[in-house]
Design a protein around this motif. Structure first.
Motif, PDB file in Angstrom:
ATOM      1  N   GLY A  16       0.795  -1.211   0.000  1.00 46.79           N
ATOM      2  CA  GLY A  16       0.000   0.000   0.000  1.00 46.79           C
ATOM      3  C   GLY A  16       0.830   1.264   0.000  1.00 46.79           C
ATOM      4  N   THR A  17       2.115   1.158   0.363  1.00 50.07           N
ATOM      5  CA  THR A  17       2.991   2.328   0.427  1.00 50.07           C
ATOM      6  C   THR A  17       4.074   2.295  -0.642  1.00 50.07           C
ATOM      7  OG1 THR A  17       2.620   2.493   2.810  1.00 50.07           O
ATOM      8  CG2 THR A  17       4.524   3.676   1.915  1.00 50.07           C
ATOM      9  N   ASN A  18       4.761   1.160  -0.772  1.00 49.01           N
ATOM     10  CA  ASN A  18       5.874   1.046  -1.705  1.00 49.01           C
ATOM     11  C   ASN A  18       5.685  -0.126  -2.652  1.00 49.01           C
ATOM     12  OD1 ASN A  18       7.574   3.190  -0.661  1.00 49.01           O
ATOM     13  ND2 ASN A  18       7.923   1.874   1.119  1.00 49.01           N
ATOM     14  N   ALA A  19       6.272   0.015  -3.834  1.00 48.31           N
ATOM     15  CA  ALA A  19       6.334  -1.079  -4.807  1.00 48.31           C
ATOM     16  C   ALA A  19       7.801  -1.429  -5.019  1.00 48.31           C
ATOM     17  CB  ALA A  19       5.694  -0.675  -6.124  1.00 48.31           C
ATOM     18  N   ARG A  20       8.146  -2.682  -4.782  1.00 49.61           N
ATOM     19  CA  ARG A  20       9.519  -3.152  -4.968  1.00 49.61           C
ATOM     20  C   ARG A  20       9.597  -3.928  -6.267  1.00 49.61           C
ATOM     21  NH1 ARG A  20       7.850  -3.095   0.086  1.00 49.61           N
ATOM     22  NH2 ARG A  20       9.208  -2.247   1.709  1.00 49.61           N
ATOM     23  N   PHE A  21      10.604  -3.621  -7.050  1.00 49.52           N
ATOM     24  CA  PHE A  21      10.755  -4.262  -8.348  1.00 49.52           C
ATOM     25  C   PHE A  21      12.115  -4.939  -8.439  1.00 49.52           C
ATOM     26  CE2 PHE A  21       7.739  -0.802  -9.153  1.00 49.52           C
ATOM     27  CZ  PHE A  21       6.722  -1.485  -9.793  1.00 49.52           C
ATOM     28  N   GLY A  22      12.151  -6.025  -9.190  1.00 54.13           N
ATOM     29  CA  GLY A  22      13.392  -6.727  -9.469  1.00 54.13           C
ATOM     30  C   GLY A  22      13.355  -7.297 -10.875  1.00 54.13           C
ATOM     31  N   TRP A  23      14.490  -7.828 -11.301  1.00 60.33           N
ATOM     32  CA  TRP A  23      14.668  -8.247 -12.687  1.00 60.33           C
ATOM     33  C   TRP A  23      15.417  -9.570 -12.727  1.00 60.33           C
ATOM     34  CZ3 TRP A  23      13.059  -6.710 -17.362  1.00 60.33           C
ATOM     35  CH2 TRP A  23      13.751  -7.165 -18.479  1.00 60.33           C
ATOM     36  N   GLN A  24      14.953 -10.482 -13.573  1.00 55.53           N
ATOM     37  CA  GLN A  24      15.671 -11.722 -13.842  1.00 55.53           C
ATOM     38  C   GLN A  24      15.952 -11.804 -15.333  1.00 55.53           C
ATOM     39  OE1 GLN A  24      13.006 -14.742 -12.022  1.00 55.53           O
ATOM     40  NE2 GLN A  24      14.852 -15.526 -11.040  1.00 55.53           N
ATOM     41  N   ARG A  25      17.190 -12.101 -15.675  1.00 60.81           N
ATOM     42  CA  ARG A  25      17.520 -12.259 -17.095  1.00 60.81           C
ATOM     43  C   ARG A  25      16.797 -13.458 -17.704  1.00 60.81           C
ATOM     44  NH1 ARG A  25      21.886  -9.139 -18.439  1.00 60.81           N
ATOM     45  NH2 ARG A  25      23.011  -8.247 -16.656  1.00 60.81           N
ATOM     46  N   ALA A  26      16.565 -14.483 -16.855  1.00 59.73           N
ATOM     47  CA  ALA A  26      15.891 -15.707 -17.286  1.00 59.73           C
ATOM     48  C   ALA A  26      15.518 -16.482 -16.030  1.00 59.73           C
ATOM     49  CB  ALA A  26      16.805 -16.534 -18.185  1.00 59.73           C
ATOM     50  N   PRO A  27      14.640 -17.485 -16.156  1.00 56.35           N
ATOM     51  CA  PRO A  27      14.281 -18.291 -14.992  1.00 56.35           C
ATOM     52  C   PRO A  27      15.521 -18.878 -14.322  1.00 56.35           C
ATOM     53  CG  PRO A  27      12.811 -18.777 -16.808  1.00 56.35           C
ATOM     54  CD  PRO A  27      13.875 -17.884 -17.364  1.00 56.35           C
ATOM     55  N   GLY A  28      15.562 -18.801 -12.994  1.00 61.21           N
ATOM     56  CA  GLY A  28      16.673 -19.352 -12.247  1.00 61.21           C
ATOM     57  C   GLY A  28      17.847 -18.419 -12.073  1.00 61.21           C
ATOM     58  N   GLU A  29      17.861 -17.307 -12.792  1.00 67.44           N
ATOM     59  CA  GLU A  29      18.954 -16.347 -12.671  1.00 67.44           C
ATOM     60  C   GLU A  29      18.771 -15.487 -11.412  1.00 67.44           C
ATOM     61  OE1 GLU A  29      21.692 -15.874 -14.686  1.00 67.44           O
ATOM     62  OE2 GLU A  29      21.078 -17.770 -15.609  1.00 67.44           O
ATOM     63  N   PRO A  30      19.828 -14.833 -10.941  1.00 68.39           N
ATOM     64  CA  PRO A  30      19.693 -13.969  -9.755  1.00 68.39           C
ATOM     65  C   PRO A  30      18.721 -12.821 -10.011  1.00 68.39           C
ATOM     66  CG  PRO A  30      22.004 -14.393 -10.268  1.00 68.39           C
ATOM     67  CD  PRO A  30      21.220 -14.922 -11.423  1.00 68.39           C
ATOM     68  N   ILE A  31      18.111 -12.338  -8.933  1.00 73.45           N
ATOM     69  CA  ILE A  31      17.239 -11.161  -9.018  1.00 73.45           C
ATOM     70  C   ILE A  31      18.122  -9.925  -8.923  1.00 73.45           C
ATOM     71  CG2 ILE A  31      15.322  -9.913  -7.955  1.00 73.45           C
ATOM     72  CD1 ILE A  31      14.327 -12.626  -6.903  1.00 73.45           C
ATOM     73  N   GLU A  32      18.066  -9.074  -9.943  1.00 71.96           N
ATOM     74  CA  GLU A  32      18.952  -7.923 -10.047  1.00 71.96           C
ATOM     75  C   GLU A  32      18.143  -6.630 -10.111  1.00 71.96           C
ATOM     76  OE1 GLU A  32      22.613  -9.363 -12.701  1.00 71.96           O
ATOM     77  OE2 GLU A  32      20.706  -9.511 -13.792  1.00 71.96           O
ATOM     78  N   HIS A  33      18.864  -5.514 -10.093  1.00 69.66           N
ATOM     79  CA  HIS A  33      18.280  -4.185 -10.306  1.00 69.66           C
ATOM     80  C   HIS A  33      17.077  -3.934  -9.384  1.00 69.66           C
ATOM     81  CE1 HIS A  33      20.820  -3.864 -13.846  1.00 69.66           C
ATOM     82  NE2 HIS A  33      20.313  -4.989 -14.307  1.00 69.66           N
ATOM     83  N   VAL A  34      17.209  -4.308  -8.115  1.00 72.60           N
ATOM     84  CA  VAL A  34      16.098  -4.125  -7.183  1.00 72.60           C
ATOM     85  C   VAL A  34      15.950  -2.636  -6.854  1.00 72.60           C
ATOM     86  CG1 VAL A  34      15.227  -4.653  -4.879  1.00 72.60           C
ATOM     87  CG2 VAL A  34      16.370  -6.432  -6.230  1.00 72.60           C
TER      88      VAL A  34
END
Length: 326
Positions: A16-34
């Protein structure tokens, strides 16, 4: 994994206050650019997603999973504690996604629990977890999230999708009954979320000041927490103590309901922000204060999730990979 599931993926944990976003290059890859973006700065979830993609300077995703603080029943989503609303299919098309999965944020967080390292957890008493037993999850944030995991009989887990934060709040002491009556006059139905959330902590403090005939010195959750941490305002300290005790009661209720001998996890951001003014003794006492089942609850471990960034992003990724959500 379906062939069409390959490719870049956007992950989101929307409260309700913040939206957190992340990125995966492909399934199983690390979550980046949070990144964490304030919801109030954007007119819609679509605008927030587009801003994130531009800020992170990543290719447009092919797939996305959005964990959101709301029940997800059908195509239309209207947030309980924020003004965003959208059609899942229309949002998918507008973002040019092959697939868009939207699920409850605490369901996503529950999916992440088996992968949390011990370093990401602060223990709040109890004995060892029973392997293969149900697990509870409760978390005060902008609202109150509730979920859990139950064994699927094949070595895996089924995450719960519910709205346990809106159960009726019960008073145990005279002071708590005074608070509940004041909240009833203000809201009608008094849910657990009316106390066990950031706004709930603010209301707790305001009600205590009103009951004692003193002027409130804070009108935001952050200001109440600051007063409690400075130990210069008796009502702010009492508000945190009542919050701690009520959270213990509700967590104990959840543990009994699920038979959560695998442990209970506390998520959300409020307990983390309270730090050492969170009354662990009051929490644990009320967690176990269930009469004939006190000994049963005394064995159940409780942990505060301290991981950063939000483990719900990993849970959203797990949901994208799960056949349960196809």
């Amino acid at each position: 994994m379906h062939q069409c599931e390959k490719g870049p993926r956007l992950l989101a944990d929307v409260g309700g206050t913040n939206a957190r976003f992340g990125w995966q290059r492909a399934p199983g890859e690390p979550i980046e650019h949070v990144q964490v973006l304030p919801c109030a700065e954007f007119p819609s979830l679509k605008a927030a997603i587009e801003s994130y993609v531009a800020r992170a300077a990543v290719p447009r995703p092919l797939h996305a999973a959005v964990a959101i603080a709301n029940p997800v029943c059908g195509d239309t989503v209207r947030m309980t504690n924020h003004h965003w609303s959208f059609s899942i299919e229309q949002l998918r098309q507008a973002l040019g996604l092959q697939r868009l999965l939207v699920l409850n944020d605490f369901t996503a967080l529950a999916l992440a629990l088996p992968g949390l390292p011990a370093a990401a957890l602060r223990p709040l008493g109890g004995g060892p977890a029973v392997a293969g037993a149900a697990v509870g999850l409760i978390g005060p944030g902008t609202g109150l999230g509730v979920s859990g995991l139950v064994p699927d009989g094949q070595g895996g887990w089924i995450p719960l999708e519910g709205e346990g934060g809106h159960v009726t709040l019960a008073a145990t002491t005279e002071r708590e009954w005074c608070v509940v009556q004041a909240l009833q006059r203000r809201y009608g139905h008094v849910s657990a979320e009316r106390v066990l959330s950031g706004p709930g902590l603010r209301d707790l403090y305001a009600v205590l000041c009103e009951a004692d005939g003193v002027a409130a010195q804070a009108d935001t959750p952050h200001a109440v927490v600051a007063l409690a941490q400075q130990r210069q305002d008796a009502r702010a300290r009492e508000a945190v103590q009542l919050f701690s005790a009520w959270l213990g009661s509700c967590a104990g209720n959840l543990a009994l309901t699920l038979g959560a001998r695998g442990g209970v996890y506390i998520g959300g951001g409020v307990v983390q922000r309270l730090g050492d003014v969170f009354d662990e003794a009051a929490f644990r006492e009320r967690f176990e204060a269930k009469g004939r089942f006190a000994a049963y609850l005394a064995t159940i471990p409780v942990w505060v999730i301290m991981a950063d960034p939000s483990p719900a992003l990993a849970g959203a990724a797990a949901a994208l990979d799960s056949a349960r959500y196809r």
